[in-house]
Design an enzyme around this catalytic site. Structure first.
Site, PDB file in Angstrom:
ATOM      1  N   HIS A   1       0.857  -1.182   0.000  1.00 51.32           N
ATOM      2  CA  HIS A   1       0.000   0.000   0.000  1.00 51.32           C
ATOM      3  C   HIS A   1       0.892   1.230   0.000  1.00 51.32           C
ATOM      4  CE1 HIS A   1      -3.174   2.799   1.134  1.00 51.32           C
ATOM      5  NE2 HIS A   1      -3.993   1.874   0.702  1.00 51.32           N
TER       6      HIS A   1
ATOM      7  N   ASP B   1      -8.059  -5.458   0.217  1.00 54.43           N
ATOM      8  CA  ASP B   1      -8.544  -6.301  -0.873  1.00 54.43           C
ATOM      9  C   ASP B   1      -8.132  -7.755  -0.743  1.00 54.43           C
ATOM     10  OD1 ASP B   1      -9.874  -4.312  -2.180  1.00 54.43           O
ATOM     11  OD2 ASP B   1      -8.065  -3.590  -3.159  1.00 54.43           O
TER      12      ASP B   1
END
Ligand code: ACO
Length: 431
Positions: free
Chosen positions: A308, A366
């Site tokens: 991320h 996710d």
């Protein structure tokens, strides 16, 4: 903008420039470079905005090092456990948790705006029958700008609020209809006796031919997925919405731009890509091969659902999502789901691997959401539309905040030009 208490000195060719520094309520200080070009004739260079704050905001805060996500100061794990999506929508939009009366009024307002103009059905029907639901959503949400003219004067706070409610209310209908069209089933209209998540499940899974009862545990899991995706400060799609809106564009068109950006596999499309990756890995014994591929600089493969831009620790949403995945699979009696087994083993092996440790790559939201959505019966193509539905409140809250800001300026980045300098046109016969 807060008062500057400190300054930074930039020296270029022996000349000093004083730049104000502002301290936020949380997070790193920011250096104000707005006057830099005027004073020093230089731009700053930051492709991908890795060190650039594009706006002030009071909505969402992420501490990537700690793995903390706050909406208006409230930690996401508390919201996921104690609150629900529409309350979080209210919080994001208006800044405070609502009283019981305010919440009821807000829920009623959203519930009574869920239907789409009937003529919009023609838009769905214009798509190829196998169109990806995200393609349909980009088109249909953009087309809403042609239907709701009474909520497009962005200078009128009331009209802005009406557009906001419409988007939150109608997005589940748009996503469910995109799905129904994509699988060739009749559209199911919204039901105002159901809560937000149950209504969405009903619009996706009921058919006129038989009765469908929404399972409350699945509805709760759906609501939690919406809550976990509600906002994430200045991410790519939100920044796209803000940039589109900075020109004064139509609100529905701005949200369509956000949906387009979200679709990419490096952003919202990662949940679909992650499930496809788990499917491709297939069994726990093949994990080392894929980890090696993810580490190989000559191989474009990445572990989807890992890494991320901001989180350099656990994504707090992934922790809640993992618990939800266990609950949902348990409820549905899906034991030994191979993808969940691969996901858990992959997470463990990657977290123990020096490459992932060194680069601080952790599972993101996710990584587990696809497993829950698949267990609920959604095809992978619906994962990103569900993300778009949930993120709409984040986009529209940030859009509202931006339009209420007296400092608003059209977004217009600069560049480091590396092309040819001025040269004379050469006639075709002389080239
Ligand atoms: N697998 C393998 N290596 C990775 C991964 C990954 N998933 N993610 C990052 N890296 C490596 C990069 O190769 C890079 O290595 P290097 O320094 O040796 O060149 C380093 O880690 C930093 O990666 P960047 O791509 O520079 O980081 P950035 O902040 O630009 O990218 C992103 C973040 C796009 C999320 C990236 O981690 C990624 O592609 N992950 C997979 C896709 C994904 O899951 N996206 C969902 C994001 S969350 C969301 O939108 C809901």
């Amino acid at each position: 903008m807060a008062e500057s208490t400190k300054t930074a000195t930039l020296t270029i060719d022996g000349q000093d420039y004083e730049l104000p520094i502002y301290s936020p309520t949380a997070g790193p200080d920011v250096i104000d470079i707005r006057k830099l070009y005027g004073q020093a004739g230089v731009f700053t260079y930051d492709p991908g905005f890795t060190s650039t704050a594009s706006t002030d905001s009071t909505i969402t805060f992420i501490d990537g090092g700690k793995g903390e996500l706050l909406h208006r100061g409230y930690p996401i794990d508390q919201l996921a456990e104690k609150s629900h999506y529409l309350e979080v929508c209210y919080l994001l939009l208006y800044g405070e948790l609502p009283s019981a009366a305010k919440l009821e009024e807000f829920e009623s307002l959203v519930t009574h705006h869920t239907m789409l103009h009937e003529q919009m059905m023609n838009f769905f029907r214009g798509f190829r029958r196998d169109a990806h639901p995200m393609a349909i959503m980009v088109g249909v949400v953009g087309a809403m700008s042609a239907f709701y003219h009474d909520s497009t004067d962005i200078n009128d706070p009331h009209q802005r609020e009406v557009a906001t409610i419409r988007l939150i209310a109608k997005m589940p209908t748009v996503a469910a209809m995109a799905y129904k069209y994509h699988i060739g089933q009749p559209f199911v209209y919204p039901r105002n006796d159901l809560d937000y998540a149950s209504n969405f499940l009903n619009m996706c899974f009921s058919v006129p031919a038989e009765k469908y009862e929404v399972n409350p545990v699945l509805s709760r899991a759906m609501d939690r997925i919406f809550t976990l995706h509600a906002d994430h400060e200045q991410n790519a799609s939100t920044s796209t919405v803000r940039l589109a809106s900075s020109s004064g564009a139509n609100p529905f068109a701005c949200i369509a731009a956000g949906i387009a950006c979200l679709w990419g596999p490096a952003h919202g499309g990662a949940n679909q890509a992650c499930l496809e990756m788990l499917e491709e890995i297939g069994s726990v014994d093949r994990i080392p091969e894929f980890i090696e591929r993810a580490k190989d600089k000559n191989d474009p493969f990445r572990l989807m659902g890992f890494g991320h831009r901001v989180y350099k620790n656990f994504d707090p949403r992934a922790t809640v999502m993992k618990e939800s995945a266990d609950e949902v699979l348990d409820l549905l009696g899906i034991e030994n789901n191979p993808k969940l087994q691969v996901a858990k083993a992959l997470e463990k092996q990657a977290l123990e691997d020096p490459y992932f440790k060194e680069k601080k790559l952790f599972p993101n939201v996710d990584f587990y959401s696809g497993i829950i959505l698949e267990a609920m019966g959604f095809p992978t193509s619906m994962f990103t539309p569900i993300f778009a539905l949930a993120r709409t409140v984040g986009w529209i809250s940030q859009w509202s905040e931006q339009l209420a800001d007296p400092q608003l300026k059209i977004g217009r980045p600069r560049q480091l030009y590396k092309g040819e300098t001025s040269r004379d046109y050469v006639d075709i016969e002389n080239r």
